[in-house]
Design an enzyme around this catalytic site. Structure first.
Site, PDB file in Angstrom:
ATOM      1  N   CYS A  44       0.877  -1.225   0.042  1.00  0.00           N
ATOM      2  CA  CYS A  44      -0.090   0.153   0.050  1.00  0.00           C
ATOM      3  C   CYS A  44       0.884   1.172   0.044  1.00  0.00           C
ATOM      4  CB  CYS A  44      -1.007  -0.095   1.284  1.00  0.00           C
ATOM      5  SG  CYS A  44      -1.621   1.548   1.915  1.00  0.00           S
TER       6      CYS A  44
HETATM    7  N1  MHO Z   1      -7.089  -2.629   0.848  1.00  0.00           N
HETATM    8  C1  MHO Z   1      -6.884  -1.063   0.825  1.00  0.00           C
HETATM    9  C2  MHO Z   1      -5.635  -0.666   0.022  1.00  0.00           C
HETATM   10  C3  MHO Z   1      -5.437   0.767   0.353  1.00  0.00           C
HETATM   11  S1  MHO Z   1      -4.143   0.870  -0.904  1.00  0.00           S
HETATM   12  C4  MHO Z   1      -3.566   2.523  -0.883  1.00  0.00           C
HETATM   13  C5  MHO Z   1      -8.017  -0.378   0.376  1.00  0.00           C
HETATM   14  O1  MHO Z   1      -8.688  -0.774  -0.664  1.00  0.00           O
HETATM   15  O2  MHO Z   1      -8.386   0.554   1.153  1.00  0.00           O
HETATM   16  O3  MHO Z   1      -3.913   0.318  -1.885  1.00  0.00           O
END
Ligand code: MHO
Length: 215
Positions: A44
């Site tokens: 992320c």
């Molecule tokens: N699973 C998270 C990831 C955030 S990221 C910037 C979401 O979907 O919020 O990939």
């Protein structure tokens, strides 16, 4: 009247959502004379960004995508898989105040080096960890940093992080930039829920804390 009020309310809610979620790609960062760049993927990008932002010698950190084939991908495109891209950060730094080796140190301590197809709760190649090197000097330093870790028994032969020649870095949408600072509640909930800190602590022990003051 009620219909008009409802329509107005819907407009306001819609406009607020648009303002809150600016889908315009962020501008490519300025690289002042004498500055250097580095690109890392560590899952992320909100978290990757926050690990480097504001640290000594760091001029800027931009969230984006790289390492794949699709031109100008959106976050949604990358999230669906199939673009080949990873979420990544582009760091602009002042080599007089910090070094690429310092950045590598911080990179590793914010990564789960055992996990190739994702990081923490986020699975899929778009969340893979990877070091994108821009020249032979960066490659040498990145390989040396990996080799140094592999001297430790726990890492020997188990580090799956690839070191790859950098290709085009596409900046992500504006609403993804500085996400941790601008959306602290959302960010903390996500980070905690994703188990990032627990896992980093388990792998790196106290050293993990070198990576992020929010630990
Ligand atoms: N699973 C998270 C990831 C955030 S990221 C910037 C979401 O979907 O919020 O990939």
């Amino acid at each position: 009247m009620r219909v008009i009020v409802a329509a107005l309310a819907a407009l306001i809610v819609g406009a607020t959502a648009l303002i809150a979620k600016d889908l315009t790609p962020a501008p490519y960062p300025q690289v002042p004379a004498g500055a250097e760049t580095a690109i890392f993927a560590i899952g992320c990008f909100w978290c990757a960004e926050s690990a480097f932002e504001g640290k000594p010698g760091i001029i800027s950190v931009t969230s984006g995508h790289t390492g794949g084939q699709t031109k100008n991908p959106t976050y949604e495109d990358v999230g669906q898989g199939g673009t080949g891209h990873a979420e990544a950060i582009l760091i602009v730094y002042d080599p007089k105040k910090t070094t690429y080796e310092d950045l590598l140190y911080r990179f590793w301590r914010n990564a789960d080096p055992y996990s190739a197809n994702g990081q923490f709760c986020d699975r899929g190649s778009q969340y893979r960890p990877e070091i994108f090197v821009k020249d032979a000097a960066q490659r040498k330093a990145a390989e040396a940093s990996k080799a140094e870790l592999e001297k430790q028994d726990k890492f020997k032969g188990k580090i799956v992080v690839k070191i790859t020649d950098a290709s085009t870095f596409y900046t992500a949408e504006k609403y993804h930039q500085d996400f941790a600072v601008l959306n602290p509640d959302h960010y903390k909930r996500y980070r905690f829920g994703c188990g990032r800190d627990d896992r980093l602590d388990a792998i790196w022990g106290k050293e993990a804390r070198a990576g992020d003051p929010e630990h």
